[in-house]
Design an enzyme around this catalytic site. Sequence first.
Site, PDB file in Angstrom:
ATOM      1  N   SER A 158       9.244  -8.251  -5.985  1.00  0.00           N
ATOM      2  CA  SER A 158       8.827  -8.559  -4.640  1.00  0.00           C
ATOM      3  C   SER A 158       7.316  -8.477  -4.425  1.00  0.00           C
ATOM      4  CB  SER A 158       9.511  -7.582  -3.673  1.00  0.00           C
ATOM      5  OG  SER A 158       9.040  -6.276  -3.884  1.00  0.00           O
ATOM      6  N   SER A 182      10.026  -4.650  -9.084  1.00  0.00           N
ATOM      7  CA  SER A 182       9.050  -5.387  -8.273  1.00  0.00           C
ATOM      8  C   SER A 182       7.585  -5.187  -8.614  1.00  0.00           C
ATOM      9  CB  SER A 182       9.232  -5.037  -6.808  1.00  0.00           C
ATOM     10  OG  SER A 182      10.278  -5.792  -6.277  1.00  0.00           O
TER      11      SER A 182
HETATM   12  N1  GLN Z   1      14.397  -7.892  -7.371  1.00  0.00           N
HETATM   13  C1  GLN Z   1      15.037  -6.669  -7.051  1.00  0.00           C
HETATM   14  C2  GLN Z   1      15.763  -6.771  -5.739  1.00  0.00           C
HETATM   15  O1  GLN Z   1      15.727  -7.815  -5.177  1.00  0.00           O
HETATM   16  C3  GLN Z   1      14.052  -5.532  -7.050  1.00  0.00           C
HETATM   17  C4  GLN Z   1      13.160  -5.565  -5.879  1.00  0.00           C
HETATM   18  C5  GLN Z   1      12.186  -4.421  -5.872  1.00  0.00           C
HETATM   19  O2  GLN Z   1      11.944  -3.789  -6.893  1.00  0.00           O
HETATM   20  N2  GLN Z   1      11.680  -4.133  -4.703  1.00  0.00           N
HETATM   21  O3  GLN Z   1      16.342  -5.862  -5.271  1.00  0.00           O
END
Ligand code: GLN
Length: 491
Positions: A158, A182
């Site tokens: 993210s 993320s």
């Molecule tokens: N891509 C993962 C999710 O959508 C991790 C997101 C993150 O680490 N904030 O939950």
Amino acid sequence: MTDLTSLTLAEARKGLAAKNFTSLELTDAHLSAIEKARVLNAFVIETPDQARAMAREADSKIAKGDAGPLAGIPLGIKDLFATRGVRTTACSKILGNFVPTYESTVTSQLWRDGAVMLGKLNNDEFAMGSANETSCFGPVGNPWRREGSNTTLVPGGSSGGSASAVAALLCMGATATDTGGSIRQPAAFTATVGIKPTYGRCSRWGIVAFASSLDQAGPIARSVRDAAMLLRSMAGHDPKDTTSVDIPVPDYEAAIGKSVKGMKIGIPREYRLDGMPAEIEKLWSEGAAWLKAAGAELVEVSLPHTKYALPAYYIVAPAEASSNLARYDGVRYGLREQGKNIIELYENTRAEGFGAEVRRRVMIGTYVLSAGYYDAYYLRAQKVRTLIKKDFEDCFAKGVDAILTPATPSAAFGIGEKGGADPVEMYLNDIFTVTVNMAGLPGIAVPAGKDVQGLPLGLQLIGRPFDEETLFSLGEVIEQAAGRFTPARWW
Ligand code: GLN
């Protein structure tokens, strides 16, 4: 004078100390780079006045010989960190124009050490996503493109704004957060370095919560050394976050260049996936060979519960998210949609304010926590989580110092190319990163090579709890061997 934006953070620190340029000049160079790169949509708010004021203050401290370790260094801040007096939205419509009256602990430590804030960076709404496509401010462009193609690719998510801005030389480093990958996945997609420290290393106070037992803050930077410098300022105990751990923060930079001779590096059998692109396999073996050449010993290890990590994560994370996001009710923060009574006000606000992916997670989370299904889903996922953690503990108990894996199962993809019909296609991106959050361990992603399309690929190193130093030492060996990668400017 060379373009000030192309310096690493460590080089800029030297230049500032030698009075080759001022922080105001360095800051202005970045502000004008940001203006020219608006097509990337990396920044959702630019704070030029505040940046210049902070730069002037840093310059006067440098002149007095009273400079902090990050004095005068311009940074970008993920919009998940509360910044006093500057709109903080988690890139969700539901937070509207929310302006916090307080500063997150992590950012306040960066300002304490003299850093300069350039603005707030785009991210997936409430940090839910792997492509920065769920932001209410629209998608972020990756500065990298496939050779001979004009298609705009995602920077990962993210923390897509953080990775894109650092790779495109719009800031010298950025804050980011990692709940399931993320920090590391966007770093791998943009040839930047990202470290998710051990759970408890950085305070979560003042960071918009997604899944509290998994969330951790960390830096994205252009070199391993720069990441080490940033983490030193970001980390530390905070009485306002009971999950932050009260142990001293080491000088991470001192770990850089330290010999890795005799270190045992685990290569987990279960991360060799069916159908994994041959170039990821090749990159992984190359990484192992570089560490071996530096004197490390490679051992095959087994993490038998790996295949359950992703399904268990997509129960635990939405469950915690559904609970954390209950606070957005239209009464206390941001957006409010009226209704004939309070229940309707809640419903209208939440239906209008949350995007589709966030609504999906809230529904999944509420379902797995509901009375009839709690044992079958949430409780079972927690048990799986314990087994995943134990896999790593068993491995470290056998003397393994760190584990080497690919960071992602592919290189960056085009905006809108993945997950349209089936969200699981997008979730699979986190296959190598979620295990680390489930176990609370530190993990670093380091650029290691390129695929046939000329796109960057990263390797991940996973360490023992609170042993980020080993990751910096090993990460730098990979960085030295692989070299650094900069995208060609097209914006
Ligand atoms: N891509 C993962 C999710 O959508 C991790 C997101 C993150 O680490 N904030 O939950």
